[in-house]
Write a protein that holds these residues in place. Structure first.
Motif, PDB file in Angstrom:
ATOM      1  N   SER A   1       0.807  -1.218   0.000  1.00 12.77           N
ATOM      2  CA  SER A   1       0.000   0.000   0.000  1.00 12.77           C
ATOM      3  C   SER A   1       0.842   1.271   0.000  1.00 12.77           C
ATOM      4  O   SER A   1       0.296   2.359  -0.048  1.00 12.77           O
ATOM      5  CB  SER A   1      -0.965   0.000   1.188  1.00 12.77           C
ATOM      6  OG  SER A   1      -0.243  -0.106   2.394  1.00 12.77           O
ATOM      7  N   GLY A   2       2.167   1.164   0.068  1.00  7.41           N
ATOM      8  CA  GLY A   2       3.008   2.355   0.011  1.00  7.41           C
ATOM      9  C   GLY A   2       4.389   2.118   0.584  1.00  7.41           C
ATOM     10  O   GLY A   2       4.707   1.023   1.058  1.00  7.41           O
ATOM     11  N   LYS A   3       5.220   3.162   0.552  1.00  6.13           N
ATOM     12  CA  LYS A   3       6.615   3.042   0.982  1.00  6.13           C
ATOM     13  C   LYS A   3       6.777   2.699   2.456  1.00  6.13           C
ATOM     14  O   LYS A   3       7.790   2.132   2.848  1.00  6.13           O
ATOM     15  CB  LYS A   3       7.368   4.328   0.663  1.00  6.13           C
ATOM     16  CG  LYS A   3       7.619   4.519  -0.815  1.00  6.13           C
ATOM     17  CD  LYS A   3       8.545   5.682  -1.063  1.00  6.13           C
ATOM     18  CE  LYS A   3       8.713   5.886  -2.538  1.00  6.13           C
ATOM     19  NZ  LYS A   3       9.943   5.353  -3.045  1.00  6.13           N
ATOM     20  N   THR A   4       5.813   3.023   3.282  1.00  2.00           N
ATOM     21  CA  THR A   4       5.934   2.730   4.714  1.00  2.00           C
ATOM     22  C   THR A   4       5.205   1.447   5.111  1.00  2.00           C
ATOM     23  O   THR A   4       5.191   1.085   6.282  1.00  2.00           O
ATOM     24  CB  THR A   4       5.382   3.900   5.556  1.00  2.00           C
ATOM     25  OG1 THR A   4       4.000   4.094   5.225  1.00  2.00           O
ATOM     26  CG2 THR A   4       6.175   5.175   5.292  1.00  2.00           C
ATOM     27  N   ALA A   5       4.632   0.764   4.133  1.00  2.00           N
ATOM     28  CA  ALA A   5       3.880  -0.468   4.419  1.00  2.00           C
ATOM     29  C   ALA A   5       4.802  -1.542   4.977  1.00  2.00           C
ATOM     30  O   ALA A   5       5.941  -1.697   4.547  1.00  2.00           O
ATOM     31  CB  ALA A   5       3.196  -0.977   3.155  1.00  2.00           C
ATOM     32  N   LYS A   6       4.314  -2.281   5.928  1.00  2.00           N
ATOM     33  CA  LYS A   6       5.049  -3.394   6.532  1.00  2.00           C
ATOM     34  C   LYS A   6       4.637  -4.728   5.922  1.00  2.00           C
ATOM     35  O   LYS A   6       5.195  -5.762   6.255  1.00  2.00           O
ATOM     36  CB  LYS A   6       4.820  -3.425   8.052  1.00  2.00           C
ATOM     37  CG  LYS A   6       5.276  -2.168   8.762  1.00  2.00           C
ATOM     38  CD  LYS A   6       6.778  -2.033   8.706  1.00  2.00           C
ATOM     39  CE  LYS A   6       7.211  -0.791   9.462  1.00  2.00           C
ATOM     40  NZ  LYS A   6       8.472  -0.271   8.964  1.00  2.00           N
ATOM     41  N   ALA A   7       3.613  -4.693   5.064  1.00  2.00           N
ATOM     42  CA  ALA A   7       3.102  -5.923   4.454  1.00  2.00           C
ATOM     43  C   ALA A   7       2.861  -5.695   2.973  1.00  2.00           C
ATOM     44  O   ALA A   7       2.696  -4.564   2.517  1.00  2.00           O
ATOM     45  CB  ALA A   7       1.810  -6.358   5.141  1.00  2.00           C
ATOM     46  N   GLY A   8       2.863  -6.787   2.230  1.00  2.00           N
ATOM     47  CA  GLY A   8       2.576  -6.747   0.805  1.00  2.00           C
ATOM     48  C   GLY A   8       1.957  -8.069   0.396  1.00  2.00           C
ATOM     49  O   GLY A   8       1.835  -8.992   1.209  1.00  2.00           O
ATOM     50  N   ALA A   9       1.592  -8.167  -0.861  1.00  2.00           N
ATOM     51  CA  ALA A   9       0.963  -9.385  -1.348  1.00  2.00           C
ATOM     52  C   ALA A   9       1.386  -9.631  -2.789  1.00  2.00           C
ATOM     53  O   ALA A   9       1.810  -8.708  -3.486  1.00  2.00           O
ATOM     54  CB  ALA A   9      -0.559  -9.273  -1.256  1.00  2.00           C
TER      55      ALA A   9
END
Length: 157
Positions: free
Chosen positions: A36-44
């Motif tokens: 969801s962005g540069k500071t996101a701690k998760a992705g998919a």
């Protein structure tokens, strides 16, 4: 050459050929990752997994250095109509001759504790682990701009 030597050589050749053959039964298309962005701690990550073989298989795990923890997830809707992501420990069945979609709003690969932000056009190294085909290594492009296309549902992360 003795019979024992011939058998050993044949066994070694077949054993060495097996991973390439097994890996060839699985084909991954249309893969992409996002956060969801540069500071996101998760992705998919999302993709189409085709089983080109004659036997059913199962995606049972996934690994990547891109995150502290990588799991197979899906969305479940509770009795109140609230959707939540859950870890699918048993993995995803990939029937022989069929395609299984990992898509937004459905089954997907979840990265938790990203080691670096997902940046547009970067590549994420991922190893998919199948019950029969074994390990399949892929590079997944990050596409933060991708809209709901190609049969992928919506996903909020």
């Amino acid at each position: 050459m003795s019979l024992k030597t011939t058998l050993f050589a044949t066994l070694a050749a077949v054993t060495l050929a097996m991973p390439a053959f097994a890996e060839g039964t699985i084909k991954v298309d249309d893969a992409y990752a996002r956060s969801s962005g540069k500071t996101a701690k998760a992705g998919a990550a999302f993709m189409m997994i085709q089983n080109l073989g004659d036997a059913d298989d199962r995606l049972v795990g996934v690994t990547s250095d891109a995150a502290a923890r990588v799991e197979l997830h899906t969305h479940k809707v509770d009795d109140n109509g609230v959707a939540k992501m859950v870890h699918v420990e048993e993995g995803f069945a990939i029937p022989a001759g069929e395609t299984h979609m990992l898509k937004r709003g459905g089954d997907h690969v979840m990265f938790m504790g990203l080691t670096e932000p997902f940046e547009q056009d970067a590549m994420v190294p991922v190893t998919l682990i199948f019950e029969k085909a074994g390990e399949v290594e892929i590079e997944i492009p990050v596409d933060l701009e991708r809209q709901d296309m190609g049969g992928h549902g919506s996903h909020s992360n």
